[in-house]
Design a protein around this motif. Sequence first.
Motif, PDB file in Angstrom:
ATOM      1  N   LYS A  50       0.797  -1.225   0.000  1.00  0.00           N
ATOM      2  CA  LYS A  50       0.000   0.000   0.000  1.00  0.00           C
ATOM      3  C   LYS A  50       0.832   1.280   0.000  1.00  0.00           C
ATOM      4  O   LYS A  50       0.478   2.236  -0.702  1.00  0.00           O
ATOM      5  CB  LYS A  50      -0.958  -0.009   1.197  1.00  0.00           C
ATOM      6  CG  LYS A  50      -2.091  -0.999   1.057  1.00  0.00           C
ATOM      7  CD  LYS A  50      -3.042  -0.923   2.243  1.00  0.00           C
ATOM      8  CE  LYS A  50      -4.186  -1.912   2.106  1.00  0.00           C
ATOM      9  NZ  LYS A  50      -5.119  -1.839   3.257  1.00  0.00           N
ATOM     10  N   PRO A  51       1.910   1.375   0.781  1.00  0.00           N
ATOM     11  CA  PRO A  51       2.690   2.619   0.717  1.00  0.00           C
ATOM     12  C   PRO A  51       3.194   2.933  -0.677  1.00  0.00           C
ATOM     13  O   PRO A  51       3.284   4.105  -1.064  1.00  0.00           O
ATOM     14  CB  PRO A  51       3.846   2.347   1.679  1.00  0.00           C
ATOM     15  CG  PRO A  51       3.325   1.323   2.626  1.00  0.00           C
ATOM     16  CD  PRO A  51       2.439   0.452   1.815  1.00  0.00           C
ATOM     17  N   LEU A  52       3.507   1.892  -1.452  1.00  0.00           N
ATOM     18  CA  LEU A  52       3.951   2.110  -2.829  1.00  0.00           C
ATOM     19  C   LEU A  52       2.789   2.561  -3.707  1.00  0.00           C
ATOM     20  O   LEU A  52       2.928   3.499  -4.511  1.00  0.00           O
ATOM     21  CB  LEU A  52       4.565   0.822  -3.381  1.00  0.00           C
ATOM     22  CG  LEU A  52       5.826   0.336  -2.668  1.00  0.00           C
ATOM     23  CD1 LEU A  52       6.182  -1.068  -3.127  1.00  0.00           C
ATOM     24  CD2 LEU A  52       6.984   1.280  -2.927  1.00  0.00           C
ATOM     25  N   PHE A  53       1.644   1.916  -3.565  1.00  0.00           N
ATOM     26  CA  PHE A  53       0.486   2.298  -4.368  1.00  0.00           C
ATOM     27  C   PHE A  53       0.015   3.714  -4.022  1.00  0.00           C
ATOM     28  O   PHE A  53      -0.495   4.437  -4.885  1.00  0.00           O
ATOM     29  CB  PHE A  53      -0.656   1.305  -4.158  1.00  0.00           C
ATOM     30  CG  PHE A  53      -0.377  -0.064  -4.706  1.00  0.00           C
ATOM     31  CD1 PHE A  53       0.420  -0.233  -5.828  1.00  0.00           C
ATOM     32  CD2 PHE A  53      -0.908  -1.186  -4.108  1.00  0.00           C
ATOM     33  CE1 PHE A  53       0.682  -1.490  -6.340  1.00  0.00           C
ATOM     34  CE2 PHE A  53      -0.654  -2.454  -4.604  1.00  0.00           C
ATOM     35  CZ  PHE A  53       0.150  -2.603  -5.725  1.00  0.00           C
ATOM     36  N   ASN A  54       0.190   4.115  -2.759  1.00  0.00           N
ATOM     37  CA  ASN A  54      -0.216   5.464  -2.375  1.00  0.00           C
ATOM     38  C   ASN A  54       0.602   6.533  -3.085  1.00  0.00           C
ATOM     39  O   ASN A  54       0.180   7.689  -3.184  1.00  0.00           O
ATOM     40  CB  ASN A  54      -0.078   5.647  -0.866  1.00  0.00           C
ATOM     41  CG  ASN A  54      -1.188   4.950  -0.102  1.00  0.00           C
ATOM     42  OD1 ASN A  54      -2.240   4.656  -0.652  1.00  0.00           O
ATOM     43  ND2 ASN A  54      -0.942   4.667   1.166  1.00  0.00           N
ATOM     44  N   LEU A  55       1.786   6.167  -3.544  1.00  0.00           N
ATOM     45  CA  LEU A  55       2.622   7.108  -4.276  1.00  0.00           C
ATOM     46  C   LEU A  55       2.211   7.228  -5.740  1.00  0.00           C
ATOM     47  O   LEU A  55       2.666   8.136  -6.438  1.00  0.00           O
ATOM     48  CB  LEU A  55       4.091   6.671  -4.210  1.00  0.00           C
ATOM     49  CG  LEU A  55       4.709   6.616  -2.809  1.00  0.00           C
ATOM     50  CD1 LEU A  55       6.075   5.949  -2.870  1.00  0.00           C
ATOM     51  CD2 LEU A  55       4.828   8.011  -2.218  1.00  0.00           C
ATOM     52  N   LEU A  56       1.348   6.305  -6.212  1.00  0.00           N
ATOM     53  CA  LEU A  56       0.991   6.279  -7.633  1.00  0.00           C
ATOM     54  C   LEU A  56      -0.502   6.440  -7.900  1.00  0.00           C
ATOM     55  O   LEU A  56      -0.902   6.688  -9.033  1.00  0.00           O
ATOM     56  CB  LEU A  56       1.439   4.941  -8.243  1.00  0.00           C
ATOM     57  CG  LEU A  56       2.940   4.678  -8.318  1.00  0.00           C
ATOM     58  CD1 LEU A  56       3.197   3.248  -8.780  1.00  0.00           C
ATOM     59  CD2 LEU A  56       3.619   5.667  -9.250  1.00  0.00           C
ATOM     60  N   LYS A  57      -1.334   6.258  -6.866  1.00  0.00           N
ATOM     61  CA  LYS A  57      -2.771   6.223  -7.116  1.00  0.00           C
ATOM     62  C   LYS A  57      -3.279   7.583  -7.606  1.00  0.00           C
ATOM     63  O   LYS A  57      -2.824   8.638  -7.155  1.00  0.00           O
ATOM     64  CB  LYS A  57      -3.512   5.806  -5.861  1.00  0.00           C
ATOM     65  CG  LYS A  57      -3.463   6.813  -4.728  1.00  0.00           C
ATOM     66  CD  LYS A  57      -4.267   6.310  -3.537  1.00  0.00           C
ATOM     67  CE  LYS A  57      -4.272   7.340  -2.404  1.00  0.00           C
ATOM     68  NZ  LYS A  57      -5.051   6.842  -1.245  1.00  0.00           N
ATOM     69  N   PRO A  58      -4.230   7.565  -8.518  1.00  0.00           N
ATOM     70  CA  PRO A  58      -4.810   8.821  -9.026  1.00  0.00           C
ATOM     71  C   PRO A  58      -5.635   9.491  -7.936  1.00  0.00           C
ATOM     72  O   PRO A  58      -6.194   8.820  -7.061  1.00  0.00           O
ATOM     73  CB  PRO A  58      -5.702   8.357 -10.179  1.00  0.00           C
ATOM     74  CG  PRO A  58      -5.254   6.965 -10.502  1.00  0.00           C
ATOM     75  CD  PRO A  58      -4.736   6.391  -9.228  1.00  0.00           C
ATOM     76  N   PRO A  59      -5.724  10.802  -7.939  1.00  0.00           N
ATOM     77  CA  PRO A  59      -6.605  11.494  -6.986  1.00  0.00           C
ATOM     78  C   PRO A  59      -8.062  11.168  -7.279  1.00  0.00           C
ATOM     79  O   PRO A  59      -8.430  10.800  -8.401  1.00  0.00           O
ATOM     80  CB  PRO A  59      -6.294  12.975  -7.237  1.00  0.00           C
ATOM     81  CG  PRO A  59      -5.714  13.028  -8.610  1.00  0.00           C
ATOM     82  CD  PRO A  59      -4.998  11.738  -8.824  1.00  0.00           C
ATOM     83  N   ALA A  69      -3.454  -2.388 -13.475  1.00  0.00           N
ATOM     84  CA  ALA A  69      -3.050  -1.154 -14.165  1.00  0.00           C
ATOM     85  C   ALA A  69      -1.540  -1.091 -14.340  1.00  0.00           C
ATOM     86  O   ALA A  69      -1.040  -0.682 -15.391  1.00  0.00           O
ATOM     87  CB  ALA A  69      -3.550   0.053 -13.375  1.00  0.00           C
ATOM     88  N   LEU A  70      -0.805  -1.494 -13.323  1.00  0.00           N
ATOM     89  CA  LEU A  70       0.652  -1.499 -13.433  1.00  0.00           C
ATOM     90  C   LEU A  70       1.120  -2.511 -14.472  1.00  0.00           C
ATOM     91  O   LEU A  70       2.118  -2.291 -15.171  1.00  0.00           O
ATOM     92  CB  LEU A  70       1.281  -1.815 -12.076  1.00  0.00           C
ATOM     93  CG  LEU A  70       1.208  -0.692 -11.041  1.00  0.00           C
ATOM     94  CD1 LEU A  70       1.616  -1.199  -9.666  1.00  0.00           C
ATOM     95  CD2 LEU A  70       2.105   0.480 -11.455  1.00  0.00           C
TER      96      LEU A  70
END
Length: 526
Positions: free
Chosen positions: A69-78, A136-137
Motif C-alpha cells: 500500500k505505501p507504494l500504491f499510495n505514491l501512484l494512485k490517481p486522486p 493497471a501497473l
Amino acid sequence: MHRCLQIPEIVYQISNSLEPHAAASLLYANFPEDGVSVRKRDALALALVSRQFREPALDALWRSLLSMKPLFNLLKPPADAIPSLEKAVHAFSDVFACAEWMDNTDWTRYNYYARRVRYIRSSEAKEAKILLYYIALSVRSRRPLLPNLRFLYWDYYVAHQAFHHLPLFVGPQLTTLVLDMDVMKWPHTPGAVSLFANVRSLCPSLDNLVLLNRFYNETGENNGGATEVAITMFPRVKSVDIHCKIYEDTWACLARMPNLRSLKSTFVAGEDDDTGDEADPIGIALQPSRANFASLEHLTVVVKTITDFVKFLPCLKFPRHLKSLDIRTVECPSTADIDLFTKMLPAYCSPVTLTSLSLTCAPADPPHAADFSPPLPASKLFTPLLQYRAMRHFTMHWCEMIFDNAFLEKTAVAWPELRSLDLCDMKHEFHFPITTVSGLVPLRKYCHHLESLLIPVTDLDCGTLVPDLPKGGRKAKGLRTVTLVSRGRPPRDPEDVGKIMRFMKDFFPGWTKRLSLPQVTVMTGS
C-alpha cells in the motif's frame, strides 16, 4: 520539518500501519535477520530531529515493508481524476484510465522511495482497489518497480487475486522468494509454469526459495504437486526451505539440484490428514547416486521415525560434506533405532566437516518398556559419533537412553571445539540420568570454547571438590549459561540454592565478571 516527511499518508503508512501492534514481529516471521534493523517509529523520530539524519532515517523506514500500500499510495490517481475508482467493482475502462494516469504522472516521488525498499511482504486483504492497481501497473509494464529488492514474500491474500502479477516486483537483485503454496491450485498450475519461467529470467541472483503451506491445518489441502512445479522451475537455487508436503518426484528434483547447499523440509502431517495421498518419507525411493545432493552442506528434516532417515542415507552412496544436520522425529526412537542410526551416519556424512548435530523429537512419553529394549547409557550408544572431531554444537532430546558421566568425559575429549551442549528438553519425560555434578570436570578441562550447557543430573550434591585446572589448562572464557536439570530432590531452603550457586561460580570462574549466573531447574519424578 522536511517536505518529504510531511506527506500524511507516507508517515501514517510507514510509521503506523506497518507496525500496528505488539505482534508486528510475527509478521516479519520469514524475513532475513537483517531485514528489520530498527523500529520505524524511532527512525521517523530521528528524521524529524535534523536534516542530517533524513536520508539514513528514510532508508530505515522503507527498508522493509509489510504491505504494497505505501507504494500504491505514491501512484494512485486522486479521487477527482477518476471518480469511478471509488466503486466496489471496476470495469476494464477503469483499469485503462488508471493505467493511463500512471503512465502520464511524474514518477520522481515514487522512485525516491522505492529505491530504498529491500524487503517486502504483500499482505493485503481482499480489496478491489488493490487488485485494480496490480492490473493497471501490468498494463503500463514498467519494470522493475523495486530495482533494489532483495526479499519478496508473496503472501496468500494478495497472491490469490494477483498471483500472475508477481513479475512486476521482482528484479535482478532479488535473492529470496517466499511463496504461499495455498494459492496454487491445480487449475492454475499450467499458467504458473510460464510465470515462474518469467520470474527465473528476471532474477539471475535468486538463491533462496521458501515454500509455505500456512492453511494446511485449517483446510487439509497440501498442494504437493504445486510444490514440485515451483522447485522444478528454479533448479539452480542454493537454499530451499519447504513447509509443504512433498512427494517422490519432488525429492528427485531436489536431489538433482547442482547448487543446493541448504535444504529444510519441515512439513508435519496433521492428525486429521485423511487425504489418502501419503507423502514419500524423505526420498526413500531415490536410487543411490554420487550426484544426489552433491553440494549439500546444511540439512534439516522432519521424519516420522529415525528409521525413515536411515533408509534415506543410502541414496547418497558416498559421504557428503555436511556442516550441519538437524533431524526432528515425530516419534521418539527406540534404543535399537538410535544404535542403528549412530552406526550408519558416519558412512554417509563426513566426520571431517560436521560441526552441528541436532537430534530432537516431538514432546511425548518414552516408548513403553515392553515394546523396546531397555535404554542403554549414552556413552555406549553415541560412541560412533565421537569421530566427528569438529563438533561445535550438539543437541540431543531423544528419550531412550541414560546419560552418564562417561558420556560427558568422552564428548569433552573428542570434541575440544565444543561451543554448546544441550542434553535435555524439559517438555519431555526422560529416563533418570546417572550424570552428576562431577561429570562437568572433563568439560571444564578440555572444552575451552564452551558457551552454553544444559545437562540433566541425578541431584544437586555439591560435595564434589572443585578441581584445579591442569597444567597448561585454560578457562572456558566464553561460557555464558549453564543449566542443570535435576531429577532428584529439590533444594530444601534458600541456603541450599546459595550453596549450589557458589559452587557453580567456583567451578566456572569466568562467571565472576559476567551477568548470566548458573541456573538450576528441578524436575520431580522419574
